[in-house]
Structures are given as structure tokens and as C-alpha cells.
Design an enzyme around this catalytic site. Structure first.
Site, PDB file in Angstrom:
ATOM      1  N   MET A  32      -1.003  17.335   8.550  1.00 59.35           N
ATOM      2  CA  MET A  32      -2.420  17.517   8.877  1.00 59.35           C
ATOM      3  C   MET A  32      -3.120  16.161   8.958  1.00 59.35           C
ATOM      4  O   MET A  32      -4.348  16.075   8.855  1.00 59.35           O
ATOM      5  CB  MET A  32      -3.097  18.408   7.843  1.00 59.35           C
ATOM      6  N   HIS A  39       4.023  11.064   3.565  1.00 57.42           N
ATOM      7  CA  HIS A  39       4.328  11.496   4.932  1.00 57.42           C
ATOM      8  C   HIS A  39       5.338  10.548   5.583  1.00 57.42           C
ATOM      9  O   HIS A  39       6.207  10.968   6.332  1.00 57.42           O
ATOM     10  CB  HIS A  39       3.055  11.515   5.786  1.00 57.42           C
ATOM     11  N   ASP A 153       4.695  20.220  -1.706  1.00 60.27           N
ATOM     12  CA  ASP A 153       4.221  21.587  -1.450  1.00 60.27           C
ATOM     13  C   ASP A 153       5.445  22.502  -1.573  1.00 60.27           C
ATOM     14  O   ASP A 153       6.007  22.948  -0.582  1.00 60.27           O
ATOM     15  CB  ASP A 153       3.598  21.656  -0.063  1.00 60.27           C
TER      16      ASP A 153
HETATM   17  P1  AMP Z   1      -0.015  17.720   4.662  1.00 65.79           P
HETATM   18  O1  AMP Z   1      -0.418  16.794   5.750  1.00 65.79           O
HETATM   19  O2  AMP Z   1      -0.619  17.403   3.347  1.00 65.79           O
HETATM   20  O3  AMP Z   1      -0.116  19.160   5.049  1.00 65.79           O
HETATM   21  O4  AMP Z   1       1.536  17.466   4.423  1.00 65.79           O
HETATM   22  C1  AMP Z   1       2.439  17.323   5.467  1.00 65.79           C
HETATM   23  C2  AMP Z   1       3.823  17.193   4.883  1.00 65.79           C
HETATM   24  O5  AMP Z   1       3.874  16.062   4.018  1.00 65.79           O
HETATM   25  C3  AMP Z   1       4.227  18.403   4.033  1.00 65.79           C
HETATM   26  O6  AMP Z   1       5.603  18.683   4.262  1.00 65.79           O
HETATM   27  C4  AMP Z   1       4.002  17.895   2.636  1.00 65.79           C
HETATM   28  O7  AMP Z   1       4.798  18.542   1.672  1.00 65.79           O
HETATM   29  C5  AMP Z   1       4.393  16.443   2.777  1.00 65.79           C
HETATM   30  N1  AMP Z   1       3.823  15.647   1.695  1.00 65.79           N
HETATM   31  C6  AMP Z   1       2.524  15.594   1.307  1.00 65.79           C
HETATM   32  N2  AMP Z   1       2.381  14.790   0.240  1.00 65.79           N
HETATM   33  C7  AMP Z   1       3.620  14.321  -0.058  1.00 65.79           C
HETATM   34  C8  AMP Z   1       4.142  13.446  -1.061  1.00 65.79           C
HETATM   35  N3  AMP Z   1       3.360  12.889  -1.994  1.00 65.79           N
HETATM   36  N4  AMP Z   1       5.473  13.203  -1.071  1.00 65.79           N
HETATM   37  C9  AMP Z   1       6.286  13.770  -0.148  1.00 65.79           C
HETATM   38  N5  AMP Z   1       5.847  14.592   0.825  1.00 65.79           N
HETATM   39  C10 AMP Z   1       4.543  14.867   0.871  1.00 65.79           C
END
Ligand code: AMP
Length: 281
Positions: A32, A39, A153
Site C-alpha cells: 500500500m 517492504h 501481517d
Molecule cells: P503494507 O503496505 O503495509 O500493506 O504491506 C505490504 C507488505 O509488506 C505485506 O506483505 C506486509 O506484511 C509487508 N510488511 C510490512 N511491514 C513489514 C515489516 N516490518 N517486515 C517485513 N514485511 C513487512
């Protein structure tokens, strides 16, 4: 090199078709935006598995509840593109909502199993319907061979893995360990909401999970250890949604004294910000 940005499904298909014609494999990293080091480790992992890495940036309104933070969710496309260029991503798909859900969109993926575990689903009832629908679309649109998700997540990772398996989507879902700040806080785009004091307090979530894991390894009943972790967070001023030990794959409540692999999961509010974290035992 700066990755190309496409904003339409047609544009995405054109790029991936070229890759396919040249015999390249593809990894997708759905996000997102408001990208951080967490990421970028997913992008790095994508590069390990596939010749081409596609990152999607889409703040998916369908996975936000009416009173959630959709309107204030951080957005920084310019910064994201620079980070993705440095990380070596090949293509960015950043569609508008109309592109994803225009044309009288009327379909959703119905979920059971890990999506009905009384965790995120209990507190964010529309969340996984929205996640699964957009992720299914992205998997189908991209035809990627690999999808890289974060264990941060954790329930989402289990839901997406199960969905791809159940719907026979030919993609391998890979889960990557959570990237943390030096003080242990899991990196999250939502950490930007925290005040300085809250940011300091927020480390207690990871600390309390670690303490519970230590107790469990030393023989304490998992739910007893988790109740203590929950109480300590409440005492520190958190509003706890859940702090619980679950089967690491099914997310079911573990049977007493069973030796099944456990995952410790927490969601708690500090001020106006909801944070989640989890660790393995
Ligand atoms: P988001 O943009 O927050 O929806 O996350 C996008 C992807 O990044 C999802 O697969 C999350 O699980 C992963 N993600 C977010 N934060 C972390 C983190 N601290 N370490 C590893 N992966 C992450």
C-alpha cells in the site's frame, strides 16, 4: 534504474507479456506504499526467486472499515519510486481505484479457515474480504510465479497462502521475517502516526511477546503467558485487541499441553494508532 510505472491493467499485461516472451519469471510484491525497509526486503527476496520483480502500490479502500484510517493513510509515491529504484524493482503497478473496481465491480472472495480465527477478522470484519479480493486480482492480473509477503501481517500471510492454494492460482506465496527498528518495534507505515512518547512506548509490544515466548519455552502454559503479556500492556496504557498464542499454520487455539508449533500474535492501540506484531516460539 528507475522502474517504469504503469497505472492500467492493460499496461501491466503489456509489460508482463514482454517478460514472458523473453522467458523471464516474475515475482510480485503487493503493498500500500509508504515503503520502508520491511517492504524492500520483500523486493530483495523477489529478486532472489525471479528474473523480474513487480511492486504494486495500491491503498485498497475495500480493506478499510468505515472508521479506519483510509483518508490519513500515508502516501508518498515519489519517495516510494526512489526506494524501489535503489532496491532494483523492475516495474511498479499503481492503479487508481476506478481501474481496480470500476465497471460495476460485484465480486468478492469468500473466506473461512485462517480468515476466521477471531484475530484481525474480529476487530476488522471487512479486512480480509478486501485483502483477498485485491490480492486475487493482482495475482491474476500479473500472472506472477512468486508472491512475497511479510510475516509482520501473519494472519494475512496465512489467508493469502490458503486462498492461492484453494483457488489453484499457480503462484508460490513466500513469507519473509519481520524487519524491526533497532529497538525491536516492527517497521510499519502506520508508525508515522506515533508521537515521540508513543513511539517509545510502542516497543513494549515486541518486548512482551518475547517475554511470553521465553516463559512458554520454559514450560508456562501458553495462554497463561499471553494473559500476563496482555495485562502488562494494559498496565502500560495500551488498549489490547488481542494477545494470544495460536497454531502457527491454522491459527486455531492450541490444545492444552500440545507440542504444535505456536505463533504469538498481538494487536493493541496506543493512543489513536493500532499496531500489530507477532513472533514464533
Ligand atoms: P503494507 O503496505 O503495509 O500493506 O504491506 C505490504 C507488505 O509488506 C505485506 O506483505 C506486509 O506484511 C509487508 N510488511 C510490512 N511491514 C513489514 C515489516 N516490518 N517486515 C517485513 N514485511 C513487512
Amino acid at each position: 534504474m528507475k522502474p517504469k510505472i504503469v497505472r492500467t491493467i492493460e499496461g501491466l499485461r503489456r509489460e508482463t507479456a514482454k517478460w514472458r516472451k523473453d522467458g523471464h519469471s516474475i515475482a510480485i510484491v503487493p503493498t500500500m506504499g509508504a515503503l520502508h525497509e520491511g517492504h524492500l526486503t520483500l523486493v530483495a527476496e523477489g529478486l532472489e526467486h525471479a528474473d523480474r520483480v513487480l511492486v504494486t502500490i495500491f491503498v485498497n479502500a475495500k480493506q478499510f472499515g468505515a472508521n479506519e484510517d483510509l483518508s490519513r493513510y500515508p502516501r508518498d509515491e515519489t519517495g516510494d519510486v526512489a526506494k524501489l529504484a535503489a532496491a532494483g524493482a523492475h516495474l511498479i503497478f499503481a492503479p487508481k481505484a476506478e481501474e481496480m473496481y470500476g465497471n460495476n465491480f460485484a465480486t468478492a472472495v469468500v473466506l473461512k479457515g485462517p480468515a476466521k480465527a477471531n484475530l484481525e477478522d474480529k476487530f476488522r470484519p471487512h479486512f480480509f474480504d478486501g485483502v483477498a479480493t485485491v490480492v486475487a486480482k493482482l495475482f491474476i492480473q500479473s500472472g506472477a510465479d512468486f508472491a512475497i509477503f511479510g510475516q509482520k501481517d501473519y494472519q494475512q500471510l496465512q489467508v493469502v497462502t490458503r486462498m492461492a492454494r484453494d483457488l489453484d492460482i499457480p503462484i508460490e506465496v513466500i513469507g519473509m521475517p519481520t524487519v524491526r527498528a533497532p529497538d525491536g518495534l516492527a517497521l510499519s507505515s502506520r508508525n508515522q502516526y506515533l508521537t515521540k512518547t508513543e513511539r517509545h512506548q510502542a516497543t513494549a509490544i515486541h518486548k512482551s511477546l518475547n517475554q511470553a515466548a521465553e516463559k512458554i519455552r520454559n514450560g508456562t502454559d501458553p495462554q497463561k503467558a499471553m494473559r500476563a503479556a496482555s495485562r502488562s500492556l494494559t498496565t502500560l496504557g495500551f488498549k489490547v485487541d488481542y494477545v494470544t498464542a495460536r497454531n502457527a499454520e491454522t491459527l486455531d487455539v492450541p490444545l492444552p499441553r500440545s507440542k504444535e508449533p505456536l505463533r504469538l500474535l498481538a494487536a493493541a492501540w496506543i493512543g489513536k494508532t493500532r499496531l500489530i506484531d507477532n513472533i514464533e516460539v
